[in-house]
Design an enzyme around this catalytic site. Structure first.
Site, PDB file in Angstrom:
ATOM      1  N   LYS A  22      59.770  18.390 -18.174  1.00 56.01           N
ATOM      2  CA  LYS A  22      61.063  17.934 -18.714  1.00 56.01           C
ATOM      3  C   LYS A  22      62.196  18.808 -18.180  1.00 56.01           C
ATOM      4  CE  LYS A  22      59.693  16.653 -23.422  1.00 56.01           C
ATOM      5  NZ  LYS A  22      59.960  16.964 -24.816  1.00 56.01           N
ATOM      6  N   HIS A  62      31.612  -4.832 -16.593  1.00 52.27           N
ATOM      7  CA  HIS A  62      31.643  -5.410 -15.247  1.00 52.27           C
ATOM      8  C   HIS A  62      32.440  -4.538 -14.305  1.00 52.27           C
ATOM      9  CE1 HIS A  62      29.806  -9.203 -16.627  1.00 52.27           C
ATOM     10  NE2 HIS A  62      30.317  -8.780 -17.774  1.00 52.27           N
ATOM     11  N   GLU A  70      64.078   9.716 -22.398  1.00 51.68           N
ATOM     12  CA  GLU A  70      63.685   8.323 -22.149  1.00 51.68           C
ATOM     13  C   GLU A  70      64.208   7.415 -23.257  1.00 51.68           C
ATOM     14  OE1 GLU A  70      61.718  10.969 -22.066  1.00 51.68           O
ATOM     15  OE2 GLU A  70      60.077  10.752 -20.633  1.00 51.68           O
ATOM     16  N   LYS A 129      61.798  11.109 -33.378  1.00 49.49           N
ATOM     17  CA  LYS A 129      61.858  12.192 -34.362  1.00 49.49           C
ATOM     18  C   LYS A 129      63.083  13.071 -34.109  1.00 49.49           C
ATOM     19  CE  LYS A 129      58.940  16.054 -35.805  1.00 49.49           C
ATOM     20  NZ  LYS A 129      57.593  16.650 -35.714  1.00 49.49           N
ATOM     21  N   GLY A 172      54.425  14.112 -33.891  1.00 51.30           N
ATOM     22  CA  GLY A 172      54.648  12.802 -33.273  1.00 51.30           C
ATOM     23  C   GLY A 172      53.389  11.947 -33.226  1.00 51.30           C
ATOM     24  N   ARG A 173      52.294  12.543 -32.736  1.00 54.50           N
ATOM     25  CA  ARG A 173      51.061  11.740 -32.575  1.00 54.50           C
ATOM     26  C   ARG A 173      50.316  11.545 -33.890  1.00 54.50           C
ATOM     27  NH1 ARG A 173      51.137  16.449 -30.106  1.00 54.50           N
ATOM     28  NH2 ARG A 173      49.634  18.074 -30.591  1.00 54.50           N
ATOM     29  N   GLU A 189      46.528  15.462 -26.145  1.00 57.26           N
ATOM     30  CA  GLU A 189      47.711  16.281 -26.402  1.00 57.26           C
ATOM     31  C   GLU A 189      47.378  17.318 -27.484  1.00 57.26           C
ATOM     32  OE1 GLU A 189      51.482  14.446 -27.778  1.00 57.26           O
ATOM     33  OE2 GLU A 189      52.326  15.172 -25.907  1.00 57.26           O
TER      34      GLU A 189
HETATM   35  C1  G6Q Z   1      53.612  13.899 -30.015  1.00 55.63           C
HETATM   36  C2  G6Q Z   1      54.632  14.485 -29.199  1.00 55.63           C
HETATM   37  C3  G6Q Z   1      55.418  13.511 -28.354  1.00 55.63           C
HETATM   38  C4  G6Q Z   1      56.607  12.882 -29.046  1.00 55.63           C
HETATM   39  C5  G6Q Z   1      57.500  12.230 -27.995  1.00 55.63           C
HETATM   40  C6  G6Q Z   1      58.686  11.527 -28.594  1.00 55.63           C
HETATM   41  O1  G6Q Z   1      52.897  14.492 -30.775  1.00 55.63           O
HETATM   42  O2  G6Q Z   1      55.428  15.273 -30.001  1.00 55.63           O
HETATM   43  O3  G6Q Z   1      54.627  12.499 -27.797  1.00 55.63           O
HETATM   44  O4  G6Q Z   1      56.180  11.971 -30.003  1.00 55.63           O
HETATM   45  O5  G6Q Z   1      57.913  13.187 -27.075  1.00 55.63           O
HETATM   46  O6  G6Q Z   1      59.472  12.422 -29.305  1.00 55.63           O
HETATM   47  P1  G6Q Z   1      60.628  11.907 -30.227  1.00 55.63           P
HETATM   48  O7  G6Q Z   1      60.019  11.116 -31.338  1.00 55.63           O
HETATM   49  O8  G6Q Z   1      61.321  13.137 -30.726  1.00 55.63           O
HETATM   50  O9  G6Q Z   1      61.519  11.033 -29.390  1.00 55.63           O
END
Ligand code: G6Q
Length: 550
Positions: free
Chosen positions: A513, A393, A220, A214, A276-277, A362
């Site tokens: 971070k 199990h 990462e 996003k 994001g989620r 989250e």
């Molecule tokens: C989700 C969070 C988080 C996000 C990641 C990746 O709700 O916002 O998990 O999706 O940190 O972020 P980017 O899509 O910006 O790389």
């Protein structure tokens, strides 16, 4: 004062509705599920909802009709109806980031209207979906060629968190519907092993990377994307123009995408009102659409939308996400459960618990209310789980006979996508047996009647009275997946509303971070690290290990 402002001043755990539930929990405490079932022959069918393809049996919770009545009163106290309307109305329900959370617009039909700041966003949503479909058709048909002229055989999604867990989960869940001649992999971890293992047996001239981010700034993802670019360029003798044929982006950050070398027309956008989620049904789902094709993707969106309509329109007493959310509050806040096990009896849903961990934890792992004041009660429980029957199990022992109360969500499908001999009958028999065993257990007398030696009786007793929901669906289709995910999304929102917290922010990920950014140069430099004595010692030891001395 507006309703929302009034609500912000309000602590739910001091309300009369909350107090009534506490008193009710004390009264109900001594009554075992065995008694509740014995006293009420219709319980198993009455405490159930059958809606939009999901049969939810919630009768094996430690509840009565009165519990539901009191929980519904709590929902009213928390202004749940108004909050749902606010979310669907595009209000800035994500208060700490001053944003709307309008993921419901991502799966709305073309003619629907959802407004953010007065503008209908649905046409933009469909414009992106149409571009995604056009792109997917080209890749799937072989019309899209790599830089060397070959069709794409491998797709690697690079992303993390919300830009990874949804795509991975959906790919695994819908693998049955996927193109088997395309190979899909997902790279998320900054650990170089993730990238190395994902690419080691692939040919770069047949590989397409989707950089899903996003913000397009995530450490990462950008580290992996740069390694992917180097890996691709190495295969094409450093020809920079290869990037255009082997990389596409999903992002809201056009400038960063073009600076990376991906043309704007190979970027699929989304919006700041998509968390994001909550984004697997936006362009973040590009890998899903490549795998299952645009028609199945649209069927998945229709499943999401059906649940959205149900959540928005169904009376609360017959509303799946509302009831699941409230039952979660009951178990969490009034019965003291600290975790919840999600147990899909469907191998294709093997990543569903991991996906739900982000969605639920989250979202509802918060300790302050919307107004910043302490929340005053427990909030989100820990979600975990594995597909059945494997867990039986292993960790089910603790659920059956441990000292902790662990409510379970069992998820099962009437039909298998891979009918094979007696497998599915056995699978179904197992899931039904587990919820029965948890609820009713086995008494000491029953154990004795089996001829068990007296000294072993206590070991073989099952206390029972352990709550569970069973979700039964017909078969795992793209639409069914959409309804299931939306069910949990809205159940999370229902709970957040009761606790009066913001389920759409995630400030808790920031501190680590920031500190990591500070530590990076300290790992290779000679300057003395400036942290606490533990972190300083660990940094020095890492330096020494990296230099080959201990
Ligand atoms: C989700 C969070 C988080 C996000 C990641 C990746 O709700 O916002 O998990 O999706 O940190 O972020 P980017 O899509 O910006 O790389």
């Amino acid at each position: 004062m507006s309703g929302v402002a009034q609500e912000q001043l309000h602590s739910i755990s001091r309300s009369a509705a909350w107090g009534a539930l506490e008193a009710h929990a004390r009264e109900l405490g001594p009554h075992h599920l065995r008694e509740l079932f014995a006293a009420d022959a219709g319980r198993g069918e009455r405490l159930a909802i059958d809606a939009i393809g999901i049969y939810l049996d919630y009768s094996k919770n430690r509840i009565t009709d009165e519990t539901i009545r009191l929980l519904l009163a709590l929902a009213e106290e928390a202004s749940l109806r108004e909050r749902i309307d606010a979310m669907f109305g595009g209000d800035k329900v994500n208060v700490s980031e001053d944003r709307a959370a309008l993921h419901v617009a991502l799966r709305a039909p073309r003619n629907a209207v959802f407004r953010v700041d007065g503008d209908n966003v649905v046409p933009e949503v469909h414009a992106v979906l149409d571009r995604m479909a056009g792109f997917c058709d080209r890749v799937r048909s072989g019309a899209w060629r790599g830089h060397g002229g070959k069709p794409i055989r491998n797709v690697i999604n690079i992303g993390i968190g919300g830009s990874d867990l949804g795509p991975v989960m959906a790919y695994e869940a819908l693998r049955h519907y996927s193109r088997r001649d395309l190979r899909f992999r997902f790279v998320s971890n900054v650990d170089g092993t993730d990238f190395a293992e994902a690419t080691r047996d692939l040919a770069a001239d047949e590989t397409l990377f989707i950089v899903a981010s996003k913000t397009f700034t995530t450490q990462e993802t950008m580290t992996n994307a740069r390694s992917a670019r180097d890996w691709t360029l190495a295969a094409f003798g450093g020809e920079a123009s290869a990037v255009a044929r082997h990389f596409v982006a999903v992002s809201t950050n056009t400038d960063a995408v073009t600076a990376f070398g991906i043309a704007a027309d190979h970027m699929f956008g989304f919006w700041d009102w998509v968390g994001g989620r909550y984004s697997m049904d936006s362009a973040i789902g590009l890998s899903t659409m490549l795998a299952i094709g645009p028609d199945h993707f649209h069927a998945m969106l229709a499943g999401f939308h059906a649940m959205d309509e149900h959540f928005h329109g169904a009376p609360f007493e017959a509303n799946l996400p509302v009831l699941m959310g409230l039952l979660g509050v009951w178990n969490n806040n009034f019965l003291g459960a600290r975790t919840l096990a999600v147990l899909p009896y469907e191998q294709y849903l093997k990543r569903f618990p991991a996906y739900l961990q982000q969605l639920t934890m989250e979202s509802n792992g918060k300790r302050v209310r919307l107004d910043g004041r302490p929340v005053g009660c427990e909030t989100g429980p820990i979600y975990w789980g594995e597909p059945g029957t494997n867990g039986q199990h292993s960790f089910y022992q603790l659920i059956h006979q441990g000292t902790r109360l662990i409510p379970c969500d069992f998820i099962a499908f009437g039909e298998s996508l891979n009918p094979l001999g007696a497998h599915h009958e056995l699978l179904l028999a197992n899931v039904l047996a587990q919820s029965e065993a948890l609820a009713f257990g086995k008494t000491a007398d029953e154990v004795r009647a089996e001829g068990t030696p007296e000294e072993l009786v206590p070991h073989r007793v099952f206390e029972g009275n352990r709550p569970s929901n069973t979700l039964l669906l017909e078969r795992l289709t793209p639409a069914a997946l959409g309804t299931l995910v939306a069910l949990y999304e809205h159940s999370v929102f229902t709970q957040a509303t009761i606790w009066n917290i913001d389920p759409f922010d995630q400030w808790g990920v920031e501190l680590g971070k920031q500190l990591a950014r500070r530590i990076v140069p300290e790992l290779s430099g000679d300057a003395a690290p400036a942290h606490d004595s533990s972190t300083n010692a660990l940094i020095r030891r890492c330096r020494a290990l990296r230099a080959g001395r201990t």
